[in-house]
Design an enzyme around this catalytic site. Structure first.
Site, short mmCIF file in Angstrom:
data_model
loop_
_atom_site.label_atom_id
_atom_site.label_comp_id
_atom_site.label_asym_id
_atom_site.label_seq_id
_atom_site.Cartn_x
_atom_site.Cartn_y
_atom_site.Cartn_z
N ASP A 67 -5.65 2.66 14.48
CA ASP A 67 -6.44 1.78 14.58
C ASP A 67 -6.48 0.43 14.80
OD1 ASP A 67 -5.40 0.84 12.19
OD2 ASP A 67 -6.98 1.59 10.38
N ASN A 137 -11.49 3.15 -1.32
CA ASN A 137 -12.22 3.43 -1.01
C ASN A 137 -12.23 4.99 -0.15
OD1 ASN A 137 -11.98 2.71 1.36
ND2 ASN A 137 -14.64 2.23 1.78
N HIS A 139 -11.26 5.69 2.60
CA HIS A 139 -11.15 5.75 3.91
C HIS A 139 -9.39 6.60 4.44
CE1 HIS A 139 -9.83 0.89 4.58
NE2 HIS A 139 -9.45 2.07 5.29
N GLU A 144 -14.55 4.76 7.63
CA GLU A 144 -15.33 4.29 6.53
C GLU A 144 -15.52 5.89 5.92
OE1 GLU A 144 -14.32 2.02 5.02
OE2 GLU A 144 -13.71 0.26 6.08
C1 GLP Z 1 -6.47 -0.63 6.08
C2 GLP Z 1 -6.15 0.26 6.41
C3 GLP Z 1 -5.63 1.68 6.87
C4 GLP Z 1 -5.11 1.29 5.82
C5 GLP Z 1 -5.38 0.83 4.74
C6 GLP Z 1 -5.20 0.79 3.46
O1 GLP Z 1 -7.76 -0.55 6.53
N1 GLP Z 1 -7.16 0.02 8.59
O2 GLP Z 1 -5.38 1.98 8.08
O3 GLP Z 1 -4.43 2.43 5.64
O4 GLP Z 1 -6.03 -0.48 4.94
O5 GLP Z 1 -3.76 -0.57 3.30
P1 GLP Z 1 -3.19 -0.93 2.19
O6 GLP Z 1 -1.92 -0.06 2.53
O7 GLP Z 1 -2.85 -2.18 2.39
O8 GLP Z 1 -3.42 -0.25 0.95
#
Ligand code: GLP
Length: 240
Positions: A67, A137, A139, A144
């Site tokens: 993404d 959450n 995702h 989402e």
């Molecule tokens: C963002 C990214 C996701 C990732 C999530 C969790 O939303 N787009 O791909 O899994 O954050 O991030 P973190 O690893 O910083 O908790």
């Protein structure tokens, strides 16, 4: 689904890197799906360390990021393009032509970009191993809660919780409200999936993804529909 619990973040990062390297050794032209966020930072660091020590060759690997934010230039310090260069691409011999990240920069036709990205994945023959994190959450990538399991690469609105959480990275700058992301179906088409989760803030999402109903309200629960998933947790993320 195999669930592996490591004692801490360092062990999780080392195990993740080892699984990736094992897959690369078995298939030097492997197609990898790659995540961003805090969670995979240790894995990238370990991959770069091992690349140097073992003099590995990544020149045949193709990568597809999950993404990107909408509205940031690729050079914006908080873009996922920049994140990937800083933490991984600048330190290994991946060929620029083999690196793929969806484009969310200003002025990009997002619908056309989504189609282009899906075609790139298809043309490469699909993703062999996709590594993904999970949001608090539930995702995955930027899918989402509410994302359909048949969704494909597309532009999406970020959940309020995701925007709040991203503020740690943006300081006083505005946090983008939209992103372009692989869809749930795009993710589920990968040959194998490695889910990483670290820390107590993820324990609830992990519990719902692994043991709650398989439902669009917890996008990570879709991974239970896939035959070859490894869930790699540290003890705090596995707490529940
Ligand atoms: C963002 C990214 C996701 C990732 C999530 C969790 O939303 N787009 O791909 O899994 O954050 O991030 P973190 O690893 O910083 O908790």
């Amino acid at each position: 689904m195999r669930v592996l619990v490591t004692p801490d973040y360092q062990a999780l990062s080392q195990t993740a890197a080892e699984l990736v390297l094992k897959a690369v050794r078995a298939k030097p032209g492997i197609k990898l799906g790659l995540p961003t966020g805090n969670t995979p930072l240790g894995m990238y660091e370990e991959l770069v360390r091992r690349y140097r020590i073992e003099q590995l060759d990544f020149s045949q690997i193709q990568t597809f990021n999950l993404d990107e934010y909408v509205g940031l230039t690729n050079d914006h310090p908080k873009s996922y393009h920049r994140y990937m260069r800083r933490h991984f691409f600048d330190h290994v011999n991946l060929l620029p032509a083999n690196i793929h990240i969806p484009e969310g920069s200003p002025g990009v036709d997002l619908d056309a970009e989504a189609v282009r990205y899906e075609n790139q994945i298809r043309k490469a023959g699909g993703i062999d191993l996709l590594i993904v994190g999970v949001g608090a959450n539930g995702h995955i990538a930027f899918n989402e809660p509410g994302s359909a399991f048949d969704s494909r690469t597309r532009a999406v609105d970020l959940a309020a919780e995701t925007i709040r959480n991203a503020r740690q990275h943006f300081g006083n700058d505005p946090v983008p409200a939209r992103a372009i992301t692989m869809g749930v179906a795009t993710i589920l088409e990968a040959g194998r999936i490695l889910l990483l989760a670290s820390g107590v803030s993820k324990a609830d999402a992990v519990e719902r993804a692994l043991h709650g109903p398989v439902s669009a309200s917890v996008p990570a629960s879709a991974l239970r529909l896939h035959p070859r998933v490894i869930v790699l947790l540290d003890e705090s993320a596995a707490r529940q």
